[in-house]
Scaffold this motif. Structure first.
Motif, PDB file in Angstrom:
ATOM      1  N   LEU A  35       0.386  -0.910  -0.092  1.00 46.40           N
ATOM      2  CA  LEU A  35      -0.015   0.294   0.123  1.00 46.40           C
ATOM      3  C   LEU A  35       0.894   1.178  -0.580  1.00 46.40           C
ATOM      4  O   LEU A  35       0.567   2.497  -0.605  1.00 46.40           O
ATOM      5  CB  LEU A  35      -1.005  -0.109   1.325  1.00 46.40           C
ATOM      6  N   ARG A  36       1.891   1.021   0.436  1.00 44.18           N
ATOM      7  CA  ARG A  36       2.558   2.883   0.402  1.00 44.18           C
ATOM      8  C   ARG A  36       3.528   3.069   0.122  1.00 44.18           C
ATOM      9  O   ARG A  36       3.599   4.189  -0.756  1.00 44.18           O
ATOM     10  CB  ARG A  36       3.854   2.232   2.063  1.00 44.18           C
ATOM     11  N   GLN A  37       3.570   1.764  -1.737  1.00 43.82           N
ATOM     12  CA  GLN A  37       4.350   1.706  -2.975  1.00 43.82           C
ATOM     13  C   GLN A  37       3.315   2.261  -3.488  1.00 43.82           C
ATOM     14  O   GLN A  37       3.257   3.211  -4.512  1.00 43.82           O
ATOM     15  CB  GLN A  37       4.451   0.121  -3.642  1.00 43.82           C
ATOM     16  N   MET A  38       1.614   2.128  -3.142  1.00 44.84           N
ATOM     17  CA  MET A  38       0.623   2.035  -4.180  1.00 44.84           C
ATOM     18  C   MET A  38       0.530   4.039  -4.084  1.00 44.84           C
ATOM     19  O   MET A  38      -0.018   4.529  -5.120  1.00 44.84           O
ATOM     20  CB  MET A  38      -0.455   1.506  -4.447  1.00 44.84           C
ATOM     21  N   LEU A  39       0.444   4.143  -2.795  1.00 41.31           N
ATOM     22  CA  LEU A  39       0.014   5.329  -2.381  1.00 41.31           C
ATOM     23  C   LEU A  39       1.817   6.561  -2.504  1.00 41.31           C
ATOM     24  O   LEU A  39       1.096   7.844  -2.940  1.00 41.31           O
ATOM     25  CB  LEU A  39      -0.451   5.604  -0.657  1.00 41.31           C
ATOM     26  N   GLY A  40       2.628   6.260  -3.176  1.00 47.12           N
ATOM     27  CA  GLY A  40       3.620   7.017  -2.443  1.00 47.12           C
ATOM     28  C   GLY A  40       4.032   7.396  -4.044  1.00 47.12           C
ATOM     29  O   GLY A  40       5.182   8.426  -4.369  1.00 47.12           O
ATOM     30  N   ALA A  41       3.925   6.633  -5.007  1.00 43.11           N
ATOM     31  CA  ALA A  41       4.385   6.854  -6.160  1.00 43.11           C
ATOM     32  C   ALA A  41       2.926   7.444  -7.857  1.00 43.11           C
ATOM     33  O   ALA A  41       1.670   7.551  -7.330  1.00 43.11           O
ATOM     34  CB  ALA A  41       4.664   5.114  -6.544  1.00 43.11           C
ATOM     35  N   ALA A  42       3.253   7.270  -8.674  1.00 43.28           N
ATOM     36  CA  ALA A  42       2.261   8.056  -9.883  1.00 43.28           C
ATOM     37  C   ALA A  42       3.006   7.882 -10.974  1.00 43.28           C
ATOM     38  O   ALA A  42       4.205   7.443 -11.109  1.00 43.28           O
ATOM     39  CB  ALA A  42       2.272   9.877  -9.442  1.00 43.28           C
ATOM     40  N   ASN A  43       1.839   7.735 -11.760  1.00 41.48           N
ATOM     41  CA  ASN A  43       2.001   7.049 -13.268  1.00 41.48           C
ATOM     42  C   ASN A  43       1.362   8.471 -14.217  1.00 41.48           C
ATOM     43  O   ASN A  43       1.189   9.798 -14.115  1.00 41.48           O
ATOM     44  CB  ASN A  43       1.209   5.979 -13.866  1.00 41.48           C
ATOM     45  N   PHE A  44       1.986   8.280 -15.447  1.00 41.05           N
ATOM     46  CA  PHE A  44       1.830   9.361 -16.095  1.00 41.05           C
ATOM     47  C   PHE A  44       1.633   8.584 -18.201  1.00 41.05           C
ATOM     48  O   PHE A  44       2.468   7.087 -17.785  1.00 41.05           O
ATOM     49  CB  PHE A  44       3.151  10.929 -16.688  1.00 41.05           C
ATOM     50  N   LYS A  45       0.573   8.850 -18.468  1.00 44.07           N
ATOM     51  CA  LYS A  45       0.162   8.373 -19.767  1.00 44.07           C
ATOM     52  C   LYS A  45       1.386   8.663 -20.539  1.00 44.07           C
ATOM     53  O   LYS A  45       2.018  10.026 -21.409  1.00 44.07           O
ATOM     54  CB  LYS A  45      -0.765   9.104 -20.492  1.00 44.07           C
ATOM     55  N   ALA A  46       1.901   7.808 -21.268  1.00 45.92           N
ATOM     56  CA  ALA A  46       2.984   7.838 -22.335  1.00 45.92           C
ATOM     57  C   ALA A  46       2.591   7.330 -23.827  1.00 45.92           C
ATOM     58  O   ALA A  46       2.551   5.173 -23.285  1.00 45.92           O
ATOM     59  CB  ALA A  46       3.648   7.231 -21.743  1.00 45.92           C
ATOM     60  N   GLY A  47       3.245   7.464 -25.177  1.00 46.66           N
ATOM     61  CA  GLY A  47       3.042   6.836 -26.029  1.00 46.66           C
ATOM     62  C   GLY A  47       4.590   5.096 -25.739  1.00 46.66           C
ATOM     63  O   GLY A  47       5.356   5.514 -24.666  1.00 46.66           O
ATOM     64  N   PRO A  48       4.034   4.163 -26.744  1.00 48.86           N
ATOM     65  CA  PRO A  48       5.782   3.050 -26.780  1.00 48.86           C
ATOM     66  C   PRO A  48       6.478   3.503 -26.500  1.00 48.86           C
ATOM     67  O   PRO A  48       7.441   3.104 -26.132  1.00 48.86           O
ATOM     68  CB  PRO A  48       5.397   2.405 -27.736  1.00 48.86           C
ATOM     69  N   LEU A  49       6.870   4.475 -27.676  1.00 55.17           N
ATOM     70  CA  LEU A  49       7.723   5.107 -27.505  1.00 55.17           C
ATOM     71  C   LEU A  49       8.781   6.107 -26.681  1.00 55.17           C
ATOM     72  O   LEU A  49       9.973   5.861 -26.303  1.00 55.17           O
ATOM     73  CB  LEU A  49       8.700   5.934 -29.150  1.00 55.17           C
ATOM     74  N   LEU A  50       7.877   7.072 -25.823  1.00 56.50           N
ATOM     75  CA  LEU A  50       8.212   7.809 -24.808  1.00 56.50           C
ATOM     76  C   LEU A  50       8.667   6.287 -23.329  1.00 56.50           C
ATOM     77  O   LEU A  50       9.432   6.899 -22.662  1.00 56.50           O
ATOM     78  CB  LEU A  50       7.064   8.661 -24.872  1.00 56.50           C
ATOM     79  N   ALA A  51       7.828   5.679 -23.743  1.00 57.88           N
ATOM     80  CA  ALA A  51       7.904   4.639 -22.494  1.00 57.88           C
ATOM     81  C   ALA A  51       8.540   4.339 -22.107  1.00 57.88           C
ATOM     82  O   ALA A  51       9.938   3.763 -21.644  1.00 57.88           O
ATOM     83  CB  ALA A  51       6.083   3.996 -22.371  1.00 57.88           C
ATOM     84  N   PHE A  52       9.195   3.413 -23.372  1.00 57.50           N
ATOM     85  CA  PHE A  52      10.626   2.970 -23.937  1.00 57.50           C
ATOM     86  C   PHE A  52      11.789   3.882 -23.458  1.00 57.50           C
ATOM     87  O   PHE A  52      12.629   3.087 -22.656  1.00 57.50           O
ATOM     88  CB  PHE A  52      11.139   2.970 -25.397  1.00 57.50           C
ATOM     89  N   SER A  53      11.798   5.004 -24.439  1.00 59.11           N
ATOM     90  CA  SER A  53      13.163   6.126 -23.263  1.00 59.11           C
ATOM     91  C   SER A  53      12.813   6.428 -22.426  1.00 59.11           C
ATOM     92  O   SER A  53      14.360   6.597 -21.601  1.00 59.11           O
ATOM     93  CB  SER A  53      12.960   6.978 -24.363  1.00 59.11           C
ATOM     94  N   GLY A  54      11.841   5.547 -21.845  1.00 58.36           N
ATOM     95  CA  GLY A  54      12.160   5.910 -19.734  1.00 58.36           C
ATOM     96  C   GLY A  54      12.213   4.672 -18.941  1.00 58.36           C
ATOM     97  O   GLY A  54      11.529   5.067 -17.839  1.00 58.36           O
ATOM     98  N   GLY A  55      12.447   4.188 -20.106  1.00 58.03           N
ATOM     99  CA  GLY A  55      13.106   2.351 -18.874  1.00 58.03           C
ATOM    100  C   GLY A  55      11.094   2.451 -18.859  1.00 58.03           C
ATOM    101  O   GLY A  55      10.498   1.527 -17.445  1.00 58.03           O
ATOM    102  N   HIS A  56      10.027   2.425 -18.985  1.00 53.85           N
ATOM    103  CA  HIS A  56       8.719   1.692 -19.057  1.00 53.85           C
ATOM    104  C   HIS A  56       8.009   2.238 -17.126  1.00 53.85           C
ATOM    105  O   HIS A  56       7.583   2.180 -16.774  1.00 53.85           O
ATOM    106  CB  HIS A  56       8.110   0.528 -18.718  1.00 53.85           C
ATOM    107  N   LEU A  57       9.076   3.579 -17.256  1.00 53.89           N
ATOM    108  CA  LEU A  57       8.750   4.559 -16.314  1.00 53.89           C
ATOM    109  C   LEU A  57       7.269   5.029 -15.480  1.00 53.89           C
ATOM    110  O   LEU A  57       7.503   5.583 -14.726  1.00 53.89           O
ATOM    111  CB  LEU A  57      10.486   5.753 -14.974  1.00 53.89           C
TER     112      LEU A  57
END
Length: 364
Positions: free
Chosen positions: A274-296
């Motif tokens: 739960l601490r991991q889920m509450l303490g992190a955030a995602n953002f929407k990215a296309g495949p190329l953007l996700a790939f260049s950022g390590g899918h973070l």
């Protein structure tokens, strides 16, 4: 305010928290049991593509006679460096590919292409950050000792320089990572000889990296050494900016919670999740953007399962989001632009003394 009791904050019973842990464990088990040849081919293909792009970019930089060609080569080099840093260096060093038992693609052996030592980073990041995520006084990634990112950090006069400090951190992010890793290792080692050894490791890696980027490669370009030197400086700057943006969007937007050290007392696996889920955030990215950022862009899933291969995080995110909806838990996500705006709003508001802003203003 920092959360002192995760179960109270989420209004979940101990049975619910245990059930969440079981469901997340099932996700991990399903992914681990399905890992195989396709995943191994993915990471090996990524290494080949990254290295080929790096070589092609450098040839373009050295061989092009136009400014346009130089910029195209430099942009390609920055992209190659981003892939190497995030999709390869960061993720391999997390142990995401250790299951392959390939000594060349293993967390204990991989060294990334930047000034910091990956061995020193593994302790500060894999242990201090991921085990104690967002726990005040335990996770030194909270603000990197430069930025105030939560009202729970006491305000100090140097925070007035936040706009400049923020830009400096972004432009030199690889140095921030390197010094962060060195400090953590020096704090961990309790003998003068051990600390001296860590300093030698640090300065040795810095010397090798600076020599490669700013002496050897420019020298190989002969009369065009200035073009190569400028390209390396620019590509490293662009890589640093992208890594900085990627990281802060996963950790600082409004809704990314911080925690009081009291949460660690008797913390169960479910509460850790739960601490991991509450303490992190995602953002929407296309495949190329996700790939260049390590899918973070799937930072929530990465914090839940830091050692699961990055190419699986997109499919994992579907099940994690469904789990959040089932238990009425927040799932912090948004567009790339909105998450970045929210991080900058938080950082710059908190640079101002508390008495000037209302409590509501401090977190947007």
């Amino acid at each position: 305010m920092a959360i002192a009791d995760v179960s109270t904050y989420t209004h979940l019973s101990s049975q619910d928290i245990d059930a969440i842990a079981d469901e997340l464990y099932a996700i991990r088990r399903d992914v681990e049991e399905s890992l195989g040849a396709k995943d191994a081919a993915y990471i090996r293909r990524t290494i080949v593509v990254q290295r080929a792009l790096d070589v092609a970019a450098r040839l373009m930089i050295a061989g092009s006679r136009s400014r346009k060609g130089w910029w195209l080569g430099t942009a390609s080099l920055a992209f190659a460096k981003s892939i190497e840093n995030m999709e390869l260096g960061h993720n391999i060093s997390h142990g995401q590919w250790d299951w392959m038992n390939d000594p060349e693609i293993h967390s204990s052996n991989w060294e990334w292409d930047m000034v910091g030592s990956s061995a020193q980073w593994r302790y500060s990041h894999n242990y201090r950050h991921h085990i104690f995520s967002n726990v005040l006084g335990m996770d030194e990634d909270i603000g990197y000792r430069l930025l105030r990112v939560t009202p729970d950090q006491p305000w100090r006069h140097p925070y007035l320089w936040t706009p400049l400090r923020n830009l400096a951190l972004a432009a030199t992010f690889e140095w921030g990572i390197a010094l962060h890793g060195l400090r953590s290792e020096r704090d961990r080692v309790d003998t003068p000889a051990g600390r001296a050894a860590e300093q030698r490791r640090f300065f040795g890696k810095v010397a090798r990296q600076l020599s490669k980027d700013y002496v050897v490669l420019p020298a190989l370009s002969l009369r065009r050494w200035r073009r190569t030197l400028a390209a390396n400086l620019t590509a490293n700057l662009l890589r640093n900016l992208w890594v900085y943006v990627n990281i802060i969007c996963g950790h600082i937007p409004d809704g990314a919670e911080t925690f009081d050290p009291a949460v660690l007392d008797g913390e169960t696996k479910g509460e850790w999740y739960l601490r991991q889920m509450l303490g992190a955030a995602n953002f929407k990215a296309g495949p190329l953007l996700a790939f260049s950022g390590g899918h973070l862009c799937y930072q929530i899933e990465h914090h839940l399962f830091p050692d699961l291969p990055s190419n699986r995080l997109a499919q994992v995110s579907i099940r994690v989001r469904e789990l959040c909806e089932k238990y009425d838990l927040p799932y912090n996500t948004g567009s790339f632009a909105s998450q970045y705006f929210r991080t900058q709003r938080t950082i710059h508001k908190l640079a101002v003394p508390d008495g000037i802003l209302t409590a509501a203003d401090t977190r947007g």
